[in-house]
Design a protein around this motif. Sequence first.
Motif, PDB file in Angstrom:
ATOM      1  N   ILE A  53       0.833  -1.212   0.000  1.00 50.01           N
ATOM      2  CA  ILE A  53       0.000   0.000   0.000  1.00 50.01           C
ATOM      3  C   ILE A  53       0.867   1.261   0.000  1.00 50.01           C
ATOM      4  O   ILE A  53       0.406   2.331   0.341  1.00 50.01           O
ATOM      5  N   THR A 146       0.837  -3.858   3.892  1.00 44.54           N
ATOM      6  CA  THR A 146       0.107  -4.411   2.749  1.00 44.54           C
ATOM      7  C   THR A 146      -1.389  -4.325   3.009  1.00 44.54           C
ATOM      8  O   THR A 146      -1.823  -3.965   4.109  1.00 44.54           O
ATOM      9  N   THR A 147      -2.160  -4.714   1.996  1.00 44.66           N
ATOM     10  CA  THR A 147      -3.610  -4.759   2.166  1.00 44.66           C
ATOM     11  C   THR A 147      -3.981  -5.761   3.251  1.00 44.66           C
ATOM     12  O   THR A 147      -4.990  -5.596   3.926  1.00 44.66           O
ATOM     13  N   PRO A 150      -2.304  -3.489   6.901  1.00 40.59           N
ATOM     14  CA  PRO A 150      -2.030  -2.094   6.549  1.00 40.59           C
ATOM     15  C   PRO A 150      -1.393  -1.280   7.662  1.00 40.59           C
ATOM     16  O   PRO A 150      -0.667  -0.324   7.408  1.00 40.59           O
TER      17      PRO A 150
END
Length: 198
Positions: A53, A146-147, A150
């Motif tokens: 992200i 990351t997704t 997050p």
Amino acid sequence: MADHHDDDLAASKTAGFKVGEKKTVEEYQKLDANDESLNRWKASLGLGTGTSISDPNDPRKCIIKSLALEADGRPDITIDLSAPGSVDTLKNKPFTIKEGSKFRIKATFIVQHEVLSGLKYIQVVKRKGVRVSKDEEMLGSYPPSTTDKPLYEKKFNPEEAPSGMLVRGHYNALSRFVDDDDTTHLKFEWSFDITKNW
């Protein structure tokens, strides 16, 4: 901030420790791809899971989103550090901490672009200009958010506020988030009052 603050907030060094060579996330993922134990270690770091992200327009490697004070039997006091100007006003808005109470600090943050190695929190507390304590908390190493994950959350070691009439009063603190490369991710001044009651 004045230069003497930088000396106060210097991270401790371990004799003989050398920061490893920088690698991208992709290089870590390809590193010894057939080594089972290394693959487990990379998986424990979260390398290779979720979609990054990272914001290509934001060069920061670590973004401290918030700090919270968790105290027994009390609602958390949370500071949103991502709000514009939030750090600039902390020194003039002291926390209240009841003498003898048990509490801990909790940080939430995002990591982007590359692996963050050896994130530390350093805090120096002064009263009437005299240093009364210096604490250093190792927060660890983290892959980019990351997704799937997050936001990272790290709770510091529990502490107990001192007690007694002599310790009650106003304190100023200097804090710094720094990594193994000696990159400062956030540095700010804040204050707190130790009182008889909440």
